[in-house]
Design a protein around this motif. Structure first.
Motif, PDB file in Angstrom:
ATOM      1  N   ALA A   1       0.927  -1.444  -0.021  1.00  0.00           N
ATOM      2  CA  ALA A   1      -0.116   0.059  -0.391  1.00  0.00           C
ATOM      3  C   ALA A   1       0.744   1.233  -0.130  1.00  0.00           C
ATOM      4  CB  ALA A   1      -1.125  -0.257   1.310  1.00  0.00           C
ATOM      5  N   ILE A   2       1.837   1.150   0.769  1.00  0.00           N
ATOM      6  CA  ILE A   2       2.509   2.071   0.261  1.00  0.00           C
ATOM      7  C   ILE A   2       3.574   2.497  -0.697  1.00  0.00           C
ATOM      8  CG2 ILE A   2       4.610   3.398   2.231  1.00  0.00           C
ATOM      9  CD1 ILE A   2       4.085   2.140   4.637  1.00  0.00           C
ATOM     10  N   SER A   3       3.942   1.756  -1.369  1.00  0.00           N
ATOM     11  CA  SER A   3       4.929   1.700  -2.525  1.00  0.00           C
ATOM     12  C   SER A   3       3.685   2.004  -3.411  1.00  0.00           C
ATOM     13  CB  SER A   3       5.513   0.719  -2.881  1.00  0.00           C
ATOM     14  OG  SER A   3       4.226  -0.236  -2.872  1.00  0.00           O
ATOM     15  N   SER A   4       2.173   1.665  -3.111  1.00  0.00           N
ATOM     16  CA  SER A   4       1.795   1.969  -4.232  1.00  0.00           C
ATOM     17  C   SER A   4       1.028   3.370  -4.037  1.00  0.00           C
ATOM     18  CB  SER A   4       0.362   0.853  -4.377  1.00  0.00           C
ATOM     19  OG  SER A   4       0.471   0.162  -4.501  1.00  0.00           O
ATOM     20  N   ALA A   5       1.111   3.844  -3.003  1.00  0.00           N
ATOM     21  CA  ALA A   5       0.962   5.390  -2.699  1.00  0.00           C
ATOM     22  C   ALA A   5       1.707   6.269  -3.504  1.00  0.00           C
ATOM     23  CB  ALA A   5       0.886   5.463  -1.185  1.00  0.00           C
ATOM     24  N   TRP A   6       3.459   5.992  -3.004  1.00  0.00           N
ATOM     25  CA  TRP A   6       4.503   6.895  -3.643  1.00  0.00           C
ATOM     26  C   TRP A   6       4.172   6.543  -4.899  1.00  0.00           C
ATOM     27  CZ3 TRP A   6       9.466   4.626  -0.519  1.00  0.00           C
ATOM     28  CH2 TRP A   6       9.149   4.742   1.007  1.00  0.00           C
ATOM     29  N   VAL A   7       4.043   5.715  -5.803  1.00  0.00           N
ATOM     30  CA  VAL A   7       3.978   5.869  -7.225  1.00  0.00           C
ATOM     31  C   VAL A   7       2.548   7.297  -7.689  1.00  0.00           C
ATOM     32  CG1 VAL A   7       3.128   4.000  -9.523  1.00  0.00           C
ATOM     33  CG2 VAL A   7       5.017   3.625  -7.369  1.00  0.00           C
ATOM     34  N   ALA A   8       1.782   7.267  -6.304  1.00  0.00           N
ATOM     35  CA  ALA A   8       0.542   7.267  -7.163  1.00  0.00           C
ATOM     36  C   ALA A   8       0.755   8.736  -6.832  1.00  0.00           C
ATOM     37  CB  ALA A   8      -1.106   7.100  -6.383  1.00  0.00           C
ATOM     38  N   ILE A   9       1.524   9.330  -5.521  1.00  0.00           N
ATOM     39  CA  ILE A   9       1.611  10.364  -5.480  1.00  0.00           C
ATOM     40  C   ILE A   9       3.301  10.855  -7.253  1.00  0.00           C
ATOM     41  CG2 ILE A   9       3.115  12.015  -4.223  1.00  0.00           C
ATOM     42  CD1 ILE A   9       2.497  10.446  -1.810  1.00  0.00           C
ATOM     43  N   GLU A  10       3.896  10.099  -7.575  1.00  0.00           N
ATOM     44  CA  GLU A  10       4.836  10.532  -8.398  1.00  0.00           C
ATOM     45  C   GLU A  10       4.247  11.196  -8.947  1.00  0.00           C
ATOM     46  OE1 GLU A  10       8.342  11.518  -9.947  1.00  0.00           O
ATOM     47  OE2 GLU A  10       8.098  10.952  -8.209  1.00  0.00           O
ATOM     48  N   ARG A  37       9.441  19.139  -5.697  1.00  0.00           N
ATOM     49  CA  ARG A  37      10.188  18.556  -5.067  1.00  0.00           C
ATOM     50  C   ARG A  37      10.155  18.046  -3.094  1.00  0.00           C
ATOM     51  NH1 ARG A  37      14.797  20.672  -5.784  1.00  0.00           N
ATOM     52  NH2 ARG A  37      14.613  18.756  -7.459  1.00  0.00           N
ATOM     53  N   ILE A  38       9.577  19.640  -2.840  1.00  0.00           N
ATOM     54  CA  ILE A  38       9.032  19.430  -1.547  1.00  0.00           C
ATOM     55  C   ILE A  38       7.611  18.862  -1.006  1.00  0.00           C
ATOM     56  CG2 ILE A  38       7.611  21.203   0.370  1.00  0.00           C
ATOM     57  CD1 ILE A  38       9.802  23.354  -0.841  1.00  0.00           C
ATOM     58  N   ILE A  39       6.455  19.120  -1.976  1.00  0.00           N
ATOM     59  CA  ILE A  39       5.165  18.836  -2.787  1.00  0.00           C
ATOM     60  C   ILE A  39       5.318  17.339  -2.108  1.00  0.00           C
ATOM     61  CG2 ILE A  39       2.535  18.304  -3.323  1.00  0.00           C
ATOM     62  CD1 ILE A  39       2.682  21.443  -3.894  1.00  0.00           C
ATOM     63  N   ARG A  40       5.946  15.970  -2.837  1.00  0.00           N
ATOM     64  CA  ARG A  40       6.612  14.737  -3.197  1.00  0.00           C
ATOM     65  C   ARG A  40       6.816  14.706  -1.616  1.00  0.00           C
ATOM     66  NH1 ARG A  40      10.161  15.210  -6.611  1.00  0.00           N
ATOM     67  NH2 ARG A  40       9.799  14.794  -8.451  1.00  0.00           N
ATOM     68  N   TRP A  41       7.731  15.115  -1.054  1.00  0.00           N
ATOM     69  CA  TRP A  41       8.666  14.637   0.127  1.00  0.00           C
ATOM     70  C   TRP A  41       7.482  14.359   1.202  1.00  0.00           C
ATOM     71  CZ3 TRP A  41      12.672  11.503   0.873  1.00  0.00           C
ATOM     72  CH2 TRP A  41      13.543  11.047  -0.559  1.00  0.00           C
ATOM     73  N   GLY A  42       7.133  15.736   0.769  1.00  0.00           N
ATOM     74  CA  GLY A  42       5.584  16.348   2.201  1.00  0.00           C
ATOM     75  C   GLY A  42       4.726  14.619   1.971  1.00  0.00           C
ATOM     76  N   GLY A  98       1.494  25.636  -1.386  1.00  0.00           N
ATOM     77  CA  GLY A  98       2.364  24.509  -2.065  1.00  0.00           C
ATOM     78  C   GLY A  98       0.994  24.254  -3.096  1.00  0.00           C
ATOM     79  N   LEU A  99      -0.099  23.245  -3.033  1.00  0.00           N
ATOM     80  CA  LEU A  99      -0.703  22.984  -4.002  1.00  0.00           C
ATOM     81  C   LEU A  99      -1.208  23.653  -4.373  1.00  0.00           C
ATOM     82  CD1 LEU A  99      -1.614  20.357  -0.625  1.00  0.00           C
ATOM     83  CD2 LEU A  99      -0.206  20.058  -3.286  1.00  0.00           C
ATOM     84  N   LEU A 100      -1.603  24.936  -3.233  1.00  0.00           N
ATOM     85  CA  LEU A 100      -3.510  26.173  -4.097  1.00  0.00           C
ATOM     86  C   LEU A 100      -2.232  26.345  -4.837  1.00  0.00           C
ATOM     87  CD1 LEU A 100      -4.577  27.184  -1.030  1.00  0.00           C
ATOM     88  CD2 LEU A 100      -5.456  25.596  -2.165  1.00  0.00           C
ATOM     89  N   ILE A 101      -1.019  26.719  -5.199  1.00  0.00           N
ATOM     90  CA  ILE A 101       0.491  28.218  -6.068  1.00  0.00           C
ATOM     91  C   ILE A 101      -0.330  26.730  -7.202  1.00  0.00           C
ATOM     92  CG2 ILE A 101       2.628  28.660  -6.831  1.00  0.00           C
ATOM     93  CD1 ILE A 101       2.195  29.813  -3.743  1.00  0.00           C
ATOM     94  N   ALA A 102       0.532  25.439  -6.791  1.00  0.00           N
ATOM     95  CA  ALA A 102       0.523  24.495  -8.256  1.00  0.00           C
ATOM     96  C   ALA A 102      -0.553  24.604  -8.732  1.00  0.00           C
ATOM     97  CB  ALA A 102       0.679  23.399  -7.375  1.00  0.00           C
ATOM     98  N   ALA A 103      -2.138  24.261  -8.370  1.00  0.00           N
ATOM     99  CA  ALA A 103      -2.974  24.522  -8.855  1.00  0.00           C
ATOM    100  C   ALA A 103      -3.357  25.717  -9.589  1.00  0.00           C
ATOM    101  CB  ALA A 103      -4.152  24.037  -8.173  1.00  0.00           C
ATOM    102  N   ALA A 104      -2.710  27.218  -9.237  1.00  0.00           N
ATOM    103  CA  ALA A 104      -2.846  28.475  -9.837  1.00  0.00           C
ATOM    104  C   ALA A 104      -2.445  27.710 -11.213  1.00  0.00           C
ATOM    105  CB  ALA A 104      -2.586  29.255  -9.098  1.00  0.00           C
ATOM    106  N   ARG A 105      -1.247  27.458 -10.405  1.00  0.00           N
ATOM    107  CA  ARG A 105      -0.229  27.714 -12.443  1.00  0.00           C
ATOM    108  C   ARG A 105      -0.835  26.839 -12.846  1.00  0.00           C
ATOM    109  NH1 ARG A 105       4.646  29.558 -11.608  1.00  0.00           N
ATOM    110  NH2 ARG A 105       6.067  29.946  -9.835  1.00  0.00           N
TER     111      ARG A 105
END
Length: 463
Positions: free
Chosen positions: A114-123, A136-141, A186-193
């Motif tokens: 489950a953790i590895s699948s979630a990591w792939v989805a996040i990537e 990079r910040i959002i990925r690691w967070g 960060g997520l909102l800025i990404a969505a705005a971009r």
């Protein structure tokens, strides 16, 4: 120890109380066998990746004509092939154990899957963010949060981070608040971009809106969306924005003095967009730079020259300096070239031949007939000026002049028109060719030549 925050101690003890059972459970015999199985799955995933990655790379290189987004997905799959294979193999092992062997002995393997699948989805999801640092910040967070969530450590970790706080009067800032602010903003800025890019692409297809208005609308929407993303992101984390008004006012005054040039360029960019003096695609000359405008930025204008160089010219220079816009009101540009012809040739015939020759060049406009005028009677020939029009200055000026000159050369040679060369007449005065003489001595006269008393000197013409 008396200065240690009791809340922080309680939060740390609560976090350790959650971690300790997990560590103890992993030391049980069946948990150790599951850990060994996870390591074996990782080794098989690594070997499979080494075998499949080169073949996948060759297959992607042969996909000619694929759109870029599909190729990028293929490259991302190739880079994350190890984690993808691990997740697939882990889930396959879990299904086999739960349906064939020991259903209750697959908890850790399912957790790793489950953790590895979630990591792939996040990537894959973070690839929507264009900024690399923010991505990079959002990925690691997201990776850290997902891991803590599946380990049931998210709440104890949140309490521990919330206990790490500093207080300034009624204002309290904790580590948890900072992390939430960074992630949500960060997520909102990404969505705005992403939304601003989609809006820009939609405006680019709208031919009813002028190019400058498209850029202006896109820039205004981008600024508004980014501002809203920051404000909403900070407000969503519980930060009181009213307490920052005094600080932001003082900071604004300091920035106003220190960033005068940047503010001037920003305002000049708005002026350029409003008065429509320059727009993308225009051909301009500013100083020694000649090229066409590729993009209008908030601080600068991108000008691409014919040799492929890209100049980033500040907006202030375009507003306050002298700029030659070759395609401001229309794309028609008049070019002049000068040449000479011999006095033996009829000027009327030379002009007619020059006009007809220039019209054989494809870029010369036939609807605006070229003209050729006599401009001067020079020492070595008659001076002419040929004027013609083009409608594509972005394709270059020197090249079309060269093509017209070649057309004149071919036409003049075919019709026998002479292009005169400047001639210099040198007269040898008596004895000058005999060599230098001493001061006060007469110049020697070479044998067989007349001296100064000769009837005259023979002119020599140097072509």
């Amino acid at each position: 120890m008396e200065h240690v925050n009791p809340d922080m101690v309680d939060a740390a003890q609560g976090l350790w109380a959650q971690i300790k059972p997990i560590v103890q459970n992993m030391l049980l015999p069946w948990r150790l066998w599951q850990l060994l199985a996870i390591l074996c799955v990782g080794a098989v995933a690594q070997l499979s990746r080494n075998l499949l990655a080169p073949r996948l790379n060759r297959w992607l290189r042969g996909r000619h004509g694929w759109p870029k987004w599909r190729l990028r997905i293929g490259i991302l799959i190739q880079r994350k092939l190890r984690v993808i294979l691990f997740a697939l193999l882990a889930w396959a092992l879990v299904i086999i154990m739960r349906n064939v062997t020991w259903p209750s002995r697959s908890h850790l393997i399912a957790l790793a899957a489950a953790i590895s699948s979630a990591w792939v989805a996040i990537e894959f999801l973070v690839r929507l963010i264009a900024n690399k640092f923010l991505r990079r910040i959002i990925r690691w967070g997201a990776w850290v949060w997902v891991t803590l969530y599946f380990l049931n450590l998210s709440n104890p970790t949140a309490k521990f981070l919330d206990s790490l706080a500093i207080g300034l009067g009624d204002f309290r800032l904790s580590a948890l608040t900072v992390i939430k602010a960074v992630v949500i903003t960060g997520l909102l800025i990404a969505a705005a971009r992403v939304l601003s890019r989609l809006t820009s692409a939609s405006l680019a297809k709208n031919t009813d809106v002028s190019p400058t208005m498209r850029v202006l609308i896109a820039k205004i929407m981008q600024a508004v969306l980014l501002f809203l993303a920051i404000v909403v992101g900070l407000a969503a984390t519980g930060i009181d924005l009213t307490g920052l008004t005094i600080f932001s006012g003082a900071l604004g005054v300091g920035l106003g003095f220190g960033l005068q040039k940047i503010v001037s360029n920003l305002m000049s960019g708005v002026i350029i967009l409003l008065d429509k003096s320059i727009k993308p695609g225009d051909v301009i000359s500013i100083g020694d730079t000649f090229g066409w405008i590729d993009a209008l930025g908030a601080r600068y204008v991108s000008v691409v020259t014919r040799d492929g160089k890209e100049y980033l010219i500040p907006n202030e220079e375009l507003v306050t300096g002298q700029v030659v816009n070759w395609s401001h009101t229309n794309d028609f540009v008049r070019l002049d070239i000068e040449f000479r012809a011999s006095y033996r040739d009829d000027p009327h015939e030379v002009s007619r031949i020059a006009i007809n020759a220039s019209m054989t060049v494809k870029r010369v406009l036939a609807q605006r007939t070229p003209v050729c005028w006599v401009t001067a009677f020079g020492e070595s020939g008659v001076h002419y000026m040929l004027r013609f029009w083009i409608s594509d200055p972005q394709a270059g000026l020197t090249n079309v002049r060269g093509q017209v000159y070649l057309a004149l050369w071919d036409a003049f040679r075919k019709r026998g028109i002479t292009l005169p060369l400047a001639q210099t007449e040198i007269r040898l005065l008596g004895g000058a060719a005999a060599g230098a003489a001493m001061p006060g001595e007469p110049l020697a006269t070479p044998p067989g030549e007349a001296g100064p008393s000769a009837a005259g000197s023979q002119p020599l013409k140097d072509a």
